[in-house]
Design a protein around this motif. Structure first.
Motif, short mmCIF file in Angstrom:
data_model
loop_
_atom_site.label_atom_id
_atom_site.label_comp_id
_atom_site.label_asym_id
_atom_site.label_seq_id
_atom_site.Cartn_x
_atom_site.Cartn_y
_atom_site.Cartn_z
N GLY A 37 -33.41 -46.31 23.75
CA GLY A 37 -31.95 -46.83 23.53
C GLY A 37 -31.91 -48.21 23.27
N GLN A 38 -33.06 -48.83 22.90
CA GLN A 38 -32.99 -50.37 22.61
C GLN A 38 -32.08 -50.56 21.34
N PRO A 39 -31.61 -51.58 21.15
CA PRO A 39 -30.64 -52.29 20.19
C PRO A 39 -31.46 -52.06 18.76
N VAL A 40 -30.78 -51.58 17.72
CA VAL A 40 -31.51 -51.81 16.43
C VAL A 40 -31.02 -52.81 15.73
N PHE A 41 -29.79 -53.69 15.93
CA PHE A 41 -29.66 -54.91 15.06
C PHE A 41 -29.25 -55.85 16.43
N ARG A 59 -28.37 -56.76 10.42
CA ARG A 59 -27.65 -55.83 9.34
C ARG A 59 -27.81 -55.97 8.04
N TYR A 60 -27.69 -57.17 7.74
CA TYR A 60 -27.81 -57.68 6.50
C TYR A 60 -29.12 -57.29 5.83
N ARG A 61 -30.01 -57.29 6.40
CA ARG A 61 -31.51 -57.16 6.06
C ARG A 61 -31.45 -55.66 6.05
N PHE A 62 -31.08 -54.85 6.69
CA PHE A 62 -30.98 -53.54 6.57
C PHE A 62 -30.25 -52.96 5.39
N TYR A 63 -28.84 -53.65 5.10
CA TYR A 63 -28.08 -53.18 3.91
C TYR A 63 -29.07 -53.77 2.67
N LEU A 64 -29.77 -54.87 2.71
CA LEU A 64 -30.65 -54.97 1.32
C LEU A 64 -31.78 -53.80 1.12
N LEU A 65 -32.41 -53.59 2.23
CA LEU A 65 -33.31 -52.54 2.11
C LEU A 65 -32.66 -51.14 1.70
N LEU A 66 -31.53 -50.67 2.25
CA LEU A 66 -31.23 -49.55 2.08
C LEU A 66 -30.83 -49.58 0.29
N GLN A 67 -30.28 -50.84 -0.18
CA GLN A 67 -29.75 -50.86 -1.43
C GLN A 67 -30.94 -50.83 -2.33
N GLU A 68 -31.86 -51.53 -1.76
CA GLU A 68 -33.35 -51.37 -2.74
C GLU A 68 -33.78 -50.12 -2.98
N TYR A 95 -37.86 -52.17 7.75
CA TYR A 95 -36.91 -52.85 8.57
C TYR A 95 -37.76 -52.92 10.01
N THR A 96 -38.40 -52.05 10.64
CA THR A 96 -39.18 -52.36 11.96
C THR A 96 -40.02 -53.48 11.73
N ARG A 97 -40.91 -53.48 10.47
CA ARG A 97 -41.57 -54.87 10.12
C ARG A 97 -40.83 -55.97 10.21
N ARG A 139 -39.56 -61.11 13.05
CA ARG A 139 -38.46 -61.95 13.52
C ARG A 139 -38.48 -62.38 15.16
N GLU A 140 -38.96 -61.16 16.05
CA GLU A 140 -39.11 -61.28 17.36
C GLU A 140 -40.45 -61.54 17.84
N LYS A 141 -41.37 -61.57 16.78
CA LYS A 141 -42.71 -61.92 17.22
C LYS A 141 -43.14 -60.92 18.26
#
Length: 98
Positions: free
Chosen positions: A23-27, A33-42, A83-85, A90-92
């Protein structure tokens, strides 16, 4: 015993759900969120699926899409992995997000 592979129907409509671990936050930020949008579009170009709708919730994601000729599992695996990578970089941190 391993589960049977999902049936792939080119042109088939699918409802895909990504749920976070524990149940941890995804975003964590709007940049996520923007990065997820870009990966989804790609993925639409790279794997040939068409996104009809999506909903980004706090701890899960819903995507309604139409599969192309490439098996949907390859595109969704690529999306969740990349996205996980991104989040882990980013969060180290390390480990699974979904």
């Amino acid at each position: 015993m391993a589960r049977k592979p999902r049936i792939h129907l080119p042109g088939g409509l699918y409802h895909v759900i990504f749920r976070s671990n524990g149940g941890q936050p995804v975003f964590l930020t709007e940049d996520d969120r923007y990065r997820f949008y870009l990966l989804l579009q790609e993925g639409t170009c790279r794997f040939g699926y068409r996104v009809h709708a999506f909903c980004l919730m706090t701890n899960h994601i819903h995507i309604a899409l139409q599969a192309g000729d490439i098996p949907l599992s390859r595109g969704m695996h690529n999306l969740s992995f990349r996205y996980t990578r991104w989040i882990n970089w980013r969060e180290k941190r390390t480990g699974h997000l979904f």
